[in-house]
Design an enzyme around this catalytic site. Structure first.
Site, short mmCIF file in Angstrom:
data_model
loop_
_atom_site.label_atom_id
_atom_site.label_comp_id
_atom_site.label_asym_id
_atom_site.label_seq_id
_atom_site.Cartn_x
_atom_site.Cartn_y
_atom_site.Cartn_z
N ASP A 21 0.85 -1.20 0.00
CA ASP A 21 0.00 0.00 0.00
C ASP A 21 0.88 1.25 0.00
O ASP A 21 1.73 1.41 0.88
CB ASP A 21 -0.89 -0.03 1.25
CG ASP A 21 -1.71 1.24 1.40
OD1 ASP A 21 -1.94 1.92 0.39
OD2 ASP A 21 -2.10 1.55 2.55
N ASN A 23 -0.36 4.56 -0.10
CA ASN A 23 -0.95 5.82 0.38
C ASN A 23 -1.70 5.71 1.70
O ASN A 23 -2.45 6.59 2.08
CB ASN A 23 -1.87 6.41 -0.70
CG ASN A 23 -3.04 5.47 -1.00
OD1 ASN A 23 -3.06 4.33 -0.51
ND2 ASN A 23 -4.01 5.94 -1.75
N ASP A 25 -4.18 3.89 2.79
CA ASP A 25 -5.61 3.58 2.94
C ASP A 25 -5.84 2.10 3.28
O ASP A 25 -6.99 1.65 3.36
CB ASP A 25 -6.40 3.98 1.68
CG ASP A 25 -6.03 3.15 0.46
OD1 ASP A 25 -5.09 2.34 0.56
OD2 ASP A 25 -6.69 3.31 -0.59
N ASP A 29 -1.76 -1.20 -3.86
CA ASP A 29 -2.07 -0.45 -5.08
C ASP A 29 -0.91 -0.53 -6.08
O ASP A 29 0.13 -1.12 -5.78
CB ASP A 29 -2.40 1.00 -4.72
CG ASP A 29 -1.42 1.58 -3.72
OD1 ASP A 29 -0.21 1.45 -3.96
OD2 ASP A 29 -1.85 2.11 -2.66
N ASP A 98 -4.32 -10.42 -15.72
CA ASP A 98 -5.38 -11.40 -15.51
C ASP A 98 -6.53 -11.04 -16.44
O ASP A 98 -6.95 -9.88 -16.49
CB ASP A 98 -5.85 -11.33 -14.05
CG ASP A 98 -6.22 -12.69 -13.49
OD1 ASP A 98 -6.99 -13.40 -14.16
OD2 ASP A 98 -5.74 -13.03 -12.39
N ASP A 328 -6.09 -18.40 -4.50
CA ASP A 328 -7.28 -19.22 -4.19
C ASP A 328 -6.94 -20.40 -3.29
O ASP A 328 -7.82 -21.21 -2.98
CB ASP A 328 -7.88 -19.80 -5.48
CG ASP A 328 -8.47 -18.73 -6.39
OD1 ASP A 328 -8.87 -17.67 -5.88
OD2 ASP A 328 -8.52 -18.98 -7.61
O1 TEU Z 1 -11.05 -19.22 -9.81
C1 TEU Z 1 -11.81 -20.19 -10.45
C2 TEU Z 1 -11.86 -21.50 -9.82
O2 TEU Z 1 -11.39 -22.46 -10.37
C3 TEU Z 1 -12.58 -21.62 -8.56
O3 TEU Z 1 -13.21 -22.86 -8.54
C4 TEU Z 1 -11.60 -21.48 -7.50
O4 TEU Z 1 -10.97 -22.69 -7.24
C5 TEU Z 1 -12.31 -20.93 -6.33
O5 TEU Z 1 -11.32 -20.36 -5.55
C6 TEU Z 1 -13.14 -21.91 -5.56
O6 TEU Z 1 -12.42 -22.53 -4.54
C7 TEU Z 1 -10.95 -18.02 -10.50
C8 TEU Z 1 -10.17 -17.02 -9.68
O7 TEU Z 1 -8.85 -17.47 -9.53
C9 TEU Z 1 -10.89 -16.77 -8.39
O8 TEU Z 1 -10.17 -15.93 -7.53
C10 TEU Z 1 -12.22 -16.17 -8.72
O9 TEU Z 1 -12.98 -16.03 -7.56
C11 TEU Z 1 -12.99 -17.01 -9.73
O10 TEU Z 1 -12.20 -17.46 -10.82
C12 TEU Z 1 -14.11 -16.20 -10.34
O11 TEU Z 1 -13.59 -15.23 -11.19
CA CA Z 2 -3.56 2.15 -1.23
#
Ligand code: TEU
Ligand code: CA
Length: 554
Positions: A21, A23, A25, A29, A98, A328
């Site tokens: 971060d 700034n 908040d 960023d 992404d 994830d």
């Molecule tokens: O994740 C897609 C995905 O395969 C999901 O099943 C994922 O494993 C999820 O975390 C469930 O446990 C992608 C992105 O990496 C994730 O961050 C997003 O939330 C999702 O797509 C929707 O865009």
């Molecule tokens: Ca920030």
């Protein structure tokens, strides 16, 4: 096998919200990223993959995009982005974006138009269906984040499909106008000079037109075969490749839930004309009693079997991406290693060795190079992630499972484990922000942080740095053929890599026990390329210490 820069690259994933971060908040960023480019250059990585930085109402932390050609207000401006990109390029770092085009935000102008009337020019940009009746959705499909995958919309009295949250309506890829919009937007970013795309759930963009009920799993139906690797998926990716990707020197990695090795050869085959590589999830998808919510570790033989299959079946045909964690997944050292104090560093280095010595392009998720651990959640109020919040509601608050049973499972696997701020130093808030972070810092930041580790030559950080440097000097790490050894061992992960006359032996102990190991004759007394502790390799029978890892060169 073609030799290419992206096969030789090490990719570092940045989750901007939690990276740095600038700034005060409390939210990471783009300027924060720019301020840490020297650190990333020093680590030695080649490519930065940024989780989404586009305009978004943040229902799913930026994976719900309301404008693909604008920057999220909290992250800064397009000028900040351009500066970051040119500063990265000046250091020889490439930047991969992404690309989230299975769905948009419900606040995207396309969807706001689409929902207005059945005749609207954007109506067919999304997937609308009549309900079975007023209270019953068109079919039984469930959303990945819980509940039905269909949301009733009063405006036109129809349902729209959302495989993720109801604020993430799925785009209708069968509409050629949608493909035109997406491809033009991609070209716009490529013309800006970005170096590639990580494509979010790209295996899900094509749906079976008839949309039959899925098999019932958990509380809702599984959309399984009807939304994953759908009927036109390869047609659309080939079209994307022809119209956009092939015109630029970029790298592409598809996030492809449900992919098998056979399908990977289609998505990422050497000459398939689709993507460069895919993320497969078999090795992180050990499901237990509550679906993905489980507190058990893999049985090593099962984990090895999966990874070995990917290593051997793709060899010479398609390209692997290698990862233990991402935004994830929980923290690798807590999940596959051992985050108790006496083993954390050794097991983090062991996992790094095991992954970086395999064939494919390795991905490092921010903080993994520091051996950052899972977060010690105290109560469900600690969760920020929509998936964890909804799962707790659906499984626990509904009375399906007791808190006591569910708690160890959800805390072991919650995505928020990966999303706590990067630990930069031992000052307040780990140097991530001068304000209050949007998600708490892991209390172990005083021991685990970048400042301490960059100073300590024996740190996890320096071990990663060494592994990355070795990859540059040893093409065998990139192109060598993988062969497993000791496949039945529940303790040791052992394999070799071979390229021309060269051969490497990789030995990794996945346990907290001493394990006896008989050295293959050809490696006895040979030199060590890298190791996380000392041992005597001149003997035939050696003891591999807890979480020890070493690589010998024949
Ligand atoms: O994740 C897609 C995905 O395969 C999901 O099943 C994922 O494993 C999820 O975390 C469930 O446990 C992608 C992105 O990496 C994730 O961050 C997003 O939330 C999702 O797509 C929707 O865009
Ligand atoms: Ca920030």
């Amino acid at each position: 096998m073609n030799r290419t820069w992206w096969k030789e690259a090490v990719i570092y994933q940045i989750y901007p919200r939690s990276f740095m971060d600038s700034n005060g908040d409390g939210i990471g960023d783009i300027k924060g990223i720019t301020s840490r480019l020297d650190y990333l250059k020093y680590l030695g990585v080649d490519v930065l993959w940024l989780s989404p930085i586009y305009r978004s109402p943040n229902d799913d932390n930026g994976y719900d995009i309301s404008d693909y050609q604008a920057i999220m207000d909290e992250f800064g401006t397009m000028e900040d982005f351009d500066e970051m990109l040119s500063e990265a390029h000046a250091r020889g770092l490439r930047v991969v974006m992404d690309l989230v085009v299975n769905h948009t935000s419900d606040e995207h102008k396309w969807f706001m138009e689409s929902r207005r009337s059945k005749e609207n020019a954007y109506r067919d940009y999304y997937i609308w269906r009549e309900g079975k009746d007023e209270k019953t959705p068109p079919n039984n499909w469930g959303s990945c984040f819980g509940g039905s995958a269909w949301q009733y919309d009063e405006e036109t009295a129809m349902y729209y499909l959302h495989l993720f949250s109801k604020k993430q309506p799925d785009l209708n890829w069968d509409n050629p106008k949608v493909r035109d919009e997406v491809f033009n937007m991609m070209a716009w970013w490529c013309d800006k000079g970005i170096d590639g795309f990580r494509m979010d759930v790209i295996s899900m963009i094509s749906k079976t037109k008839e949309m039959p009920d899925g098999q019932v799993t958990d509380f809702y139906g599984d959309y399984g075969p009807y939304c994953i690797h759908g009927p036109n998926i390869h047609k659309y990716l080939k079209e994307m490749n022809k119209r956009v990707l092939s015109r630029y020197d970029i790298m592409t990695v598809g996030e492809t839930p449900g992919v098998t090795t056979e399908l990977a050869k289609q998505y990422a085959g050497e000459d398939a004309g689709e993507l460069n590589m895919v993320f497969q999830f078999e090795h992180v998808d050990n499901h237990g009693k509550y679906g993905k919510w489980d507190d058990q570790k893999w049985q090593l033989t099962k984990l090895k079997k999966i990874l070995t299959r990917w290593q051997t079946e793709l060899y010479g045909k398609a390209w692997n991406s290698l990862f233990w964690d991402n935004h994830d997944q929980p923290r690798a050292v807590s999940r596959f290693g051992d985050d108790r104090q006496e083993y954390r560093e050794a097991s983090a280095k062991m996992l790094a060795t095991c992954l970086h010595m395999m064939q494919g392009s390795p991905y490092i998720y921010q903080g993994e190079e520091l051996g950052m651990t899972n977060y010690p959640f105290r109560s469900p109020d600690d969760f920020r992630d929509i998936e964890s919040i909804n799962a707790y509601k659906e499984w626990c608050l509904s009375g399906n499972v007791s808190h006591e049973d569910f708690w160890p499972c959800i805390t072991f696997r919650s995505r928020d484990n990966a999303r706590t701020p990067v630990q930069w130093d031992d000052s307040e808030q780990a140097g991530f922000t001068s304000g209050t972070p949007w998600i708490p810092v892991n209390p172990n930041y005083k021991e685990i942080n970048a400042k301490a580790e960059t100073k300590d030559p024996d740190s996890v950080f320096h071990y990663y740095k060494k592994l990355i440097a070795l990859r540059k000097e040893n093409p065998i790490m990139v192109y060598g053929k993988y062969e497993p050894l000791l496949e039945d061992s529940e303790e040791l992960f052992v394999y070799t890599r071979t390229l021309d006359n060269e051969k490497l032996l990789i030995v990794c102990n996945f346990t907290d026990q001493d394990v006896a190991f008989t050295m293959p004759e050809e490696f006895t007394g040979r030199s060590c390329l890298i190791a996380n502790m000392e041992n005597d390799y001149s003997k035939n029978n050696i003891t591999v210490k807890p979480y020890e890892a070493f690589v010998l060169v024949r």
